[in-house]
Design an enzyme around this catalytic site. Structure first.
Site, PDB file in Angstrom:
ATOM      1  N   CYS A 196       8.445  10.804  -4.606  1.00  0.00           N
ATOM      2  CA  CYS A 196       8.499  10.273  -3.232  1.00  0.00           C
ATOM      3  C   CYS A 196       9.870   9.712  -2.866  1.00  0.00           C
ATOM      4  O   CYS A 196      10.158   9.472  -1.702  1.00  0.00           O
ATOM      5  CB  CYS A 196       7.422   9.213  -3.033  1.00  0.00           C
ATOM      6  SG  CYS A 196       5.756   9.871  -3.196  1.00  0.00           S
ATOM      7  N   HIS A 242       9.741   5.059   3.365  1.00  0.00           N
ATOM      8  CA  HIS A 242       8.795   6.056   2.839  1.00  0.00           C
ATOM      9  C   HIS A 242       7.397   5.639   3.280  1.00  0.00           C
ATOM     10  O   HIS A 242       7.054   4.452   3.271  1.00  0.00           O
ATOM     11  CB  HIS A 242       8.892   6.111   1.315  1.00  0.00           C
ATOM     12  CG  HIS A 242       7.788   6.914   0.692  1.00  0.00           C
ATOM     13  ND1 HIS A 242       7.471   8.183   1.124  1.00  0.00           N
ATOM     14  CD2 HIS A 242       6.911   6.621  -0.297  1.00  0.00           C
ATOM     15  CE1 HIS A 242       6.452   8.640   0.406  1.00  0.00           C
ATOM     16  NE2 HIS A 242       6.088   7.715  -0.457  1.00  0.00           N
ATOM     17  N   ASN A 261       0.706  10.182   3.070  1.00  0.00           N
ATOM     18  CA  ASN A 261       1.921  10.179   2.252  1.00  0.00           C
ATOM     19  C   ASN A 261       2.350  11.626   1.995  1.00  0.00           C
ATOM     20  O   ASN A 261       1.687  12.337   1.247  1.00  0.00           O
ATOM     21  CB  ASN A 261       1.630   9.438   0.946  1.00  0.00           C
ATOM     22  CG  ASN A 261       2.834   9.364   0.023  1.00  0.00           C
ATOM     23  OD1 ASN A 261       3.837  10.053   0.235  1.00  0.00           O
ATOM     24  ND2 ASN A 261       2.738   8.550  -1.019  1.00  0.00           N
TER      25      ASN A 261
HETATM   26  N1  COA Z   1     -13.039   4.768  -1.065  1.00  0.00           N
HETATM   27  C1  COA Z   1     -13.840   3.768  -1.454  1.00  0.00           C
HETATM   28  N2  COA Z   1     -13.616   3.034  -2.557  1.00  0.00           N
HETATM   29  C2  COA Z   1     -12.530   3.353  -3.291  1.00  0.00           C
HETATM   30  C3  COA Z   1     -11.659   4.381  -2.943  1.00  0.00           C
HETATM   31  C4  COA Z   1     -11.945   5.110  -1.773  1.00  0.00           C
HETATM   32  N3  COA Z   1     -11.155   6.115  -1.332  1.00  0.00           N
HETATM   33  N4  COA Z   1     -10.680   4.449  -3.862  1.00  0.00           N
HETATM   34  C5  COA Z   1     -10.895   3.487  -4.769  1.00  0.00           C
HETATM   35  N5  COA Z   1     -12.043   2.830  -4.432  1.00  0.00           N
HETATM   36  C6  COA Z   1     -12.675   1.728  -5.133  1.00  0.00           C
HETATM   37  C7  COA Z   1     -12.379   1.729  -6.608  1.00  0.00           C
HETATM   38  O1  COA Z   1     -13.220   2.630  -7.279  1.00  0.00           O
HETATM   39  C8  COA Z   1     -12.630   0.292  -6.981  1.00  0.00           C
HETATM   40  O2  COA Z   1     -14.020   0.119  -7.123  1.00  0.00           O
HETATM   41  P1  COA Z   1     -14.615  -0.816  -8.299  1.00  0.00           P
HETATM   42  O3  COA Z   1     -14.051  -2.169  -8.008  1.00  0.00           O
HETATM   43  O4  COA Z   1     -16.078  -0.667  -8.098  1.00  0.00           O
HETATM   44  O5  COA Z   1     -14.083  -0.225  -9.556  1.00  0.00           O
HETATM   45  C9  COA Z   1     -12.204  -0.472  -5.732  1.00  0.00           C
HETATM   46  O6  COA Z   1     -12.141   0.494  -4.667  1.00  0.00           O
HETATM   47  C10 COA Z   1     -10.847  -1.125  -5.877  1.00  0.00           C
HETATM   48  O7  COA Z   1      -9.965  -0.180  -6.464  1.00  0.00           O
HETATM   49  P2  COA Z   1      -8.435  -0.460  -6.596  1.00  0.00           P
HETATM   50  O8  COA Z   1      -7.738   0.775  -7.079  1.00  0.00           O
HETATM   51  O9  COA Z   1      -8.217  -1.730  -7.359  1.00  0.00           O
HETATM   52  O10 COA Z   1      -8.096  -0.711  -5.052  1.00  0.00           O
HETATM   53  P3  COA Z   1      -6.810  -1.241  -4.386  1.00  0.00           P
HETATM   54  O11 COA Z   1      -7.115  -2.401  -3.536  1.00  0.00           O
HETATM   55  O12 COA Z   1      -5.649  -1.357  -5.333  1.00  0.00           O
HETATM   56  O13 COA Z   1      -6.453  -0.032  -3.371  1.00  0.00           O
HETATM   57  C11 COA Z   1      -4.927   1.791  -3.262  1.00  0.00           C
HETATM   58  C12 COA Z   1      -6.197   1.238  -3.895  1.00  0.00           C
HETATM   59  C13 COA Z   1      -4.625   3.161  -3.906  1.00  0.00           C
HETATM   60  C14 COA Z   1      -5.157   1.973  -1.761  1.00  0.00           C
HETATM   61  C15 COA Z   1      -3.755   0.809  -3.509  1.00  0.00           C
HETATM   62  O14 COA Z   1      -3.709   0.433  -4.858  1.00  0.00           O
HETATM   63  C16 COA Z   1      -2.451   1.378  -3.118  1.00  0.00           C
HETATM   64  O15 COA Z   1      -2.201   1.651  -1.958  1.00  0.00           O
HETATM   65  N6  COA Z   1      -1.521   1.545  -4.098  1.00  0.00           N
HETATM   66  C17 COA Z   1      -0.232   2.115  -3.847  1.00  0.00           C
HETATM   67  C18 COA Z   1      -0.395   3.587  -3.881  1.00  0.00           C
HETATM   68  C19 COA Z   1       0.788   4.299  -3.353  1.00  0.00           C
HETATM   69  O16 COA Z   1       1.271   3.958  -2.303  1.00  0.00           O
HETATM   70  N7  COA Z   1       1.207   5.318  -4.088  1.00  0.00           N
HETATM   71  C20 COA Z   1       2.238   6.163  -3.717  1.00  0.00           C
HETATM   72  C21 COA Z   1       3.558   5.527  -3.953  1.00  0.00           C
HETATM   73  S1  COA Z   1       4.776   6.714  -3.643  1.00  0.00           S
END
Ligand code: COA
Length: 324
Positions: A121, A251, A281
């Protein structure tokens, strides 16, 4: 022909973007792939409402060439002037020819050079930096810098925590070598690149399955701190204050990360170019797509200072300051 770094500025003189025709909103993604998710969850955590998907047979090269054509048209530059093509992509059409060489062929360019850059990215910021250095060193006079991705082909559509985050698209800029004394202060001021491979496993393509694997929470944590620090580095290197920044073009991974960076810079939301809600993204394509949108609609004007920043797999991260 060579010039010393101080004689030449690399100026962004045109921008272009391309988005594939098919659009899937969050409900449609959930339905098509049978995901246990909701529009509400995705919007609240990421700001993403929809994404574009490349058609079967539509390639990274096709999309990159389309974005490049728009950038050249906007700049009023004939393709015969292009002597460097750099494509940032995590989804090349083949190991070789490079996607850049494929774009070169699609545009009908037969001179100069063409190569790809792999920095996930952060790819566009890396490519911009390489092009800036080469233009200032006199190795080229007119460069196309492209980010193009068919990222949805890397997704595990059973993994709801990653597959809802990404989309396909391409963006491009045309950069010209301009003598500093006639550039009127325009051009790339500086680029700041970083990598730390020891964190490679938190966002990677699994070699066996060829699918993206991500520990979202860890990536989020690194993003906020590393982007904040590289933005400070870019401003300090130029003796600039955050109040000097006209536009933040970040980004586009997550609205919450974008908002945090806007707050850090003290920029109101209308000074932050945001496409993540509509594009999701698009990896290396997200910054040039956002630049294309904000120059096309007249937001970014000549003479304004634009700050770009990105983080991605590697880990890689970086920032660039350019006066348009
Ligand atoms: N829909 C519903 N629930 C979801 C889900 C979805 N699409 N994706 C994950 N969950 C659930 C998980 O299974 C977890 O459930 P559990 O608590 O029962 O295990 C819960 O949501 C929390 O998961 P977690 O991964 O801790 O959530 P989060 O608050 O960190 O949000 C992201 C997840 C991916 C949105 C967040 O971490 C994020 O944006 N990270 C940066 C990612 C990014 O930008 N990457 C690219 C960089 S270039």
């Amino acid at each position: 022909m060579t010039s010393s770094a101080s004689d030449i500025r690399s100026v962004i003189v045109g921008t272009g973007g391309y988005l594939p025709a098919e659009v899937l909103d969050n409900d449609a993604v959930a339905q098509r792939y049978g995901l246990d998710t909701s529009d509400e969850w995705i919007v609240e955590r990421t700001g993403i409402r929809q994404r574009h998907l490349a058609a079967a047979g539509e390639t990274t090269g096709d999309m990159g060439a389309a974005a490049a054509r728009e950038a050249l048209a906007q700049a009023g530059i004939d393709v015969s002037e292009v002597d460097a093509i750099i494509v940032a992509t995590a989804t090349p059409d083949s190991a070789f020819p490079s996607t850049a060489a494929r774009v070169q062929a699609k545009l009908g360019v037969t001179r100069g050079f063409a190569f790809d850059i792999s920095a996930a990215c952060t790819g566009f910021v890396y490519a911009l930096s390489v092009a800036d250095s080469m233009l200032r060193a006199g190795q080229a006079r007119c460069a196309l810098v492209i980010g193009s991705e068919v990222f949805t082909r890397l997704l595990d559509w059973t993994d709801r925590s990653t597959c809802v985050l990404f989309g396909d698209g391409a963006g491009a800029v045309v950069m010209r070598a301009v003598p500093t004394d006639t550039a009127e202060g325009r051009g790339v001021l500086s680029c700041h690149l970083h990598a730390d491979g020891t964190h490679g496993d938190i966002l990677s393509v699994d070699p066996a399955s060829r699918m993206v694997r991500m520990t979202g929470r860890e990536v989020f944590r690194h993003a906020v701190s590393k982007l904040a620090s590289v933005v400070d580095e870019a401003l300090a290197a130029n003796g600039l204050d955050k109040a000097d920044v006209s536009w933040l073009v970040p980004h586009q991974a997550n609205q919450r990360i974008i908002d945090a960076m806007g707050r850090k810079l003290g920029l109101p939301p209308e000074r932050v170019v945001t496409t993540v809600g509509r594009h999701a993204n698009t990896s290396a394509a997200s910054i040039p797509l956002a630049l294309a949108e904000a120059t096309r609609d007249g937001r970014i004007k000549p003479g304004e200072l634009v700050l770009m920043e990105a983080i991605g797999g590697g880990l890689t991260w970086g920032a660039a300051l350019a006066r348009f």
